[in-house]
Enzyme design. Structure first.
Site, PDB file in Angstrom:
ATOM      1  N   GLU A  85      -5.400  -3.576  -2.034  1.00 17.55           N
ATOM      2  CA  GLU A  85      -6.024  -2.758  -2.942  1.00 17.55           C
ATOM      3  C   GLU A  85      -6.608  -3.592  -4.110  1.00 17.55           C
ATOM      4  OE1 GLU A  85      -3.153   0.594  -3.798  1.00 17.55           O
ATOM      5  OE2 GLU A  85      -4.078   1.426  -2.001  1.00 17.55           O
ATOM      6  N   ASP A 130       1.378   5.318   3.573  1.00 19.36           N
ATOM      7  CA  ASP A 130       1.673   5.439   2.215  1.00 19.36           C
ATOM      8  C   ASP A 130       2.615   6.328   1.773  1.00 19.36           C
ATOM      9  OD1 ASP A 130       1.630   4.648  -0.461  1.00 19.36           O
ATOM     10  OD2 ASP A 130      -0.601   5.189  -0.701  1.00 19.36           O
ATOM     11  N   GLU A 161       4.382  10.893  -5.899  1.00 19.76           N
ATOM     12  CA  GLU A 161       2.931  11.030  -5.754  1.00 19.76           C
ATOM     13  C   GLU A 161       2.390  11.886  -4.982  1.00 19.76           C
ATOM     14  OE1 GLU A 161       1.394   6.914  -4.812  1.00 19.76           O
ATOM     15  OE2 GLU A 161      -0.653   7.730  -4.497  1.00 19.76           O
TER      16      GLU A 161
HETATM   17  C1  GCV Z   1       0.607   0.878  -7.367  1.00 21.86           C
HETATM   18  C2  GCV Z   1      -0.779   3.975  -3.349  1.00 21.86           C
HETATM   19  C3  GCV Z   1      -0.876   4.392  -4.849  1.00 21.86           C
HETATM   20  C4  GCV Z   1      -0.955   3.446  -5.805  1.00 21.86           C
HETATM   21  C5  GCV Z   1      -0.035   2.157  -5.721  1.00 21.86           C
HETATM   22  C6  GCV Z   1      -0.054   1.935  -4.210  1.00 21.86           C
HETATM   23  C7  GCV Z   1       0.819   0.603  -3.979  1.00 21.86           C
HETATM   24  O1  GCV Z   1      -2.286   3.284  -2.912  1.00 21.86           O
HETATM   25  O2  GCV Z   1      -1.935   5.616  -4.669  1.00 21.86           O
HETATM   26  O3  GCV Z   1      -1.171   3.936  -7.050  1.00 21.86           O
HETATM   27  O4  GCV Z   1      -0.432   1.171  -6.698  1.00 21.86           O
HETATM   28  O5  GCV Z   1       0.226   2.838  -3.450  1.00 21.86           O
HETATM   29  O6  GCV Z   1       1.970   0.810  -3.517  1.00 21.86           O
HETATM   30  O7  GCV Z   1       0.628  -0.600  -4.471  1.00 21.86           O
END
Ligand code: GCV
Length: 693
Positions: free
Chosen positions: A270, A343, A371
């Site tokens: 990411e 995720d 989340e």
């Molecule tokens: C910390 C998901 C979340 C992100 C998070 C990522 C991760 O994509 O939306 O906010 O980033 O996981 O676990 O690194």
């Protein structure tokens, strides 16, 4: 006349009692007790043993005047920070073991579980919270206020006040009470600034507090720190000047924090930098850090959460990337793997990496913060989800190769064992935003200590510790049996049902990632702007069209199923043998496909959404019925959150059914409630704020 006067006084007192009976939840599961006298016998003195003594005096509910002995002495049956416990004392090999034994004893006294003697050894050596706290005080995916560790620039950034230290101490105590012994105190999307001298000074102050309760401090680090901070020309992990930079930095860290735990790294994921930016592998990057940390006893937790837009199936990528590196990692590297291959979705099959890396240490990563499960608005007890994961059989070393056993050292000889939970803690007075979200923090700690525990046992403990018959509006009229039947049983049932209910009203039958973008709170199965990469849009995951719905991961599809060990691969491959909870995760099926209930897939989807909404309505009733047993503040906070949860569960149902109906072109079965929102309206509003776009 005296009677009327008496009544007035009674009602006045009663009204007062109701109005003062308010609790903000700050004490968590460690509420004050009216303790009896206890004589604590301990030959040794130390700050941690003094805490153990103090806890016993503060919470002893055993016989008044009894003696209780704390003994530090190794014993073959005691492993790591484990302990032996009976009514006369606790024995452990370490001071932390004594403290954990004391907390266990007090918990047993309070919950009435006096089965003794007990030998209790931790499933994982390192039981760690991952805080996604940014250095400006915000928290990525945090729903309980700002960071307890970091402030923004306008707010005396790096000063440490007595209030800070008091709060960190309370935090450390809560963690230790459930056996958590590590904290990563900054976001995995790490700012390089954390390694500057000024920030490290504050890290040291935090570590000094956490250490008192046996908690090690860890840091998330940015892989490009040598270039960003050290002004080197790049951060290539094999370049001598880069290695030297990390050596100097690690030395500086250990000079400040001699028991520092190690680094957590999100690399090449990411947008985060990583070794692949320099043509190196994850193993090259992780090993470089591991070699430097090793002399100090530090570890590297290297995340397997990697995916790129150029692959046809995101669910396959971590496995493909990391299994090829199996055997190449140092023994102080642990690969941190999310429970599912995508995720932290409301439901995913387990990540096939578990058990598949046979020569590398692997640790599970769970997400305590909600989340994808309703933030701090929805009541969702996550223990059942983690239990499902830990007890999933990977079959990697024959039947019984559960994820718990594949990661806790029972099957593979890992030098270090660990488990991580992404924290749900913030500055809110009740720490977690939602009172019931505290149960998720609690459950993570309890499962990290004992990965065999049942969610039912954990829920029961938490309820007994967080509420009591004495909280009732008229406590004298309630005996313990009454409290158990009318409060404990229904509330426990609600908790145990809550995750499955959320799966049903959000994404049943294996659907996944059909969330509204960015905040991931409500539904947006339609969301797919042309300029956004496909794997960040819901249609990539649900693949709905007039032919059917679901992601084909069979041999004729992406073949992600081949990453699972037999007999799972064969079982998942055929729709008829695939567990229906994963049906649309692994298969694209016609709307008219017949599921096990005999209904069409479309009808089943409709009934599931309906049932999920009905279940939340049931939670509202349960909670209203237990009102007489809860103080006013906690009661009304949960009541109002449940109202919102109900409204939003309805939105989930309406949005998903009306949107998918455009493809199925089949009627919603007539014996279920009709949608009450228009699709057009739902597509134009933000489900978190209800504001029009
Ligand atoms: C910390 C998901 C979340 C992100 C998070 C990522 C991760 O994509 O939306 O906010 O980033 O996981 O676990 O690194």
């Amino acid at each position: 006349m005296w009677l009327i006067k008496g009544c007035i006084i009674f009602f006045a007192l009663h009204a007062f009692a109701i109005s003062v009976k308010a609790e903000n939840g700050h004490d968590l599961w460690l509420r004050k007790q009216t303790a009896h006298m206890v004589n604590v016998v301990c030959k040794k003195q130390s700050p941690m043993l003094n805490i153990a003594r103090q806890e016993l005096r503060r919470g002893w509910l055993g016989r008044a005047g009894a003696s209780f002995t704390l003994t530090i002495k190794p014993d073959k049956s005691i492993k790591g920070d484990g302990y032996k416990l009976d009514s006369s004392g606790v024995q452990a090999g370490t001071e932390a073991g004594i403290l954990y034994g004391v907390y266990d004893l007090l918990r047993r006294q309070q919950t009435g579980d006096l089965t003794q003697p007990v030998i209790s050894n931790p499933s994982y050596e390192r039981r760690i919270l991952n805080h996604w706290d940014n250095l400006n005080g915000t928290i990525e995916r945090g729903y309980a206020g700002r960071s307890i560790f970091w402030r923004n620039e306008n707010d005396s950034l790096l000063t440490v006040t007595e209030n800070d230290k008091d709060l960190w101490l309370e935090y450390a105590r809560a963690n230790a009470s459930v056996g958590i012994n590590g904290s990563v105190i900054n976001n995995v999307n790490a700012s390089a600034k954390i390694l500057t001298a000024e920030y490290l000074k504050k890290v040291k102050a935090i570590a000094n507090v956490l250490r008192q309760y046996g908690i090690k401090t860890y840091l998330s680090v940015n892989f490009s720190s040598p270039a960003l901070l050290g002004k080197l020309k790049n951060s290539d992990p094999l370049a001598p000047e880069v290695i030297q930079w990390w050596k100097d930095k690690v030395k500086e860290v250990y000079q400040l924090i001699p028991d520092f735990g190690g680094f957590l790294v999100k690399a090449n994921s990411e947008g985060q930098p990583g070794p692949q930016d320099f043509g190196r592998t994850h193993a090259d990057g992780a090993n470089m850090m591991a070699d430097i940390l090793k002399p100090y006893g530090g570890i590297v937790m290297w995340r397997a959460f990697v995916y790129s837009s150029n692959d046809k199936d995101r669910a396959k990528q971590a496995y493909t990337e990391f299994t090829t590196l199996d055997g190449q990692f140092r023994d102080n590297v642990i690969i941190q793997v999310k429970n599912g291959p995508i995720d932290f979705q409301p439901r995913e099959p387990f990540s096939p990496l578990f058990g598949a890396m046979k020569k590398t240490s692997v640790m599970p990563e769970f997400q305590i913060t909600q989340e994808y499960l309703g933030e701090s608005i929805h009541l969702v007890f996550l223990s059942t989800m983690w239990e499902e994961c830990l007890k999933s059989d990977t079959y990697q070393q024959g039947a019984g190769s559960t994820i718990g056993r594949c990661t806790d050292g029972s099957i593979y000889p890992q030098k270090y064992t660990a488990i991580a939970g992404v924290a749900n803690i913030g500055l809110d007075s009740n720490w977690c935003g939602h009172l019931f979200a505290q149960a998720n923090w609690y459950a993570f700690g309890r499962l990290a200590w004992n990965n065999q525990l049942s969610s039912e046992a954990i829920a029961e403990e938490w309820i007994k510790l967080s509420f009591s018959a004495g909280d009732a509006v008229q406590p004298t009229t309630i005996d313990n049996n009454d409290w158990q039947d009318r409060f404990l049983v229904p509330v426990k049932q609600m908790m145990l049902q809550s995750r499955e209910a959320a799966v049903r009203y959000m994404m049943p039958l294996g659907l996944h990632h059909i969330f509204y973008p960015n905040h991931h709170y409500g539904p947006a199965p339609w969301w797919a702007p042309k300029d956004v990469r496909a794997d960040w849009t819901p249609p990539y995951y649900h693949q709905a069209d007039t032919n059917g719905i679901g992601f084909d991961r069979t041999a004729t599809g992406s073949n992600a199923i081949a990453q699972y060990h037999e007999p799972l691969a064969s079982q998942f491959e055929k729709p008829s043998t695939c567990p229906e909870i994963y049906l649309l995760w692994f298969h694209h099926l016609p709307w008219t496909y017949n599921v096990k209930s005999g209904r069409t897939l479309w009808d089943e989807l409709c009934y599931d959404y309906e049932k999920g909404v009905d279940e939340v309505r049931g939670f509202q009733k349960t909670w209203d019925m237990v009102q007489p047993y809860v103080d006013a503040q906690r009661f009304s906070e949960v009541q109002s959150k449940l109202r919102r949860q109900c409204r939003d569960a309805q939105i989930w149902k309406d949005a998903c059914l009306l949107y998918f109906q455009q493809f199925s072109q089949m009627p919603i079965p007539f014996d279920i409630e009709r949608p009450v929102n228009d699709l057009d309206y739902l597509m134009k509003m933000n489900p978190l704020t209800y504001k029009a776009l």
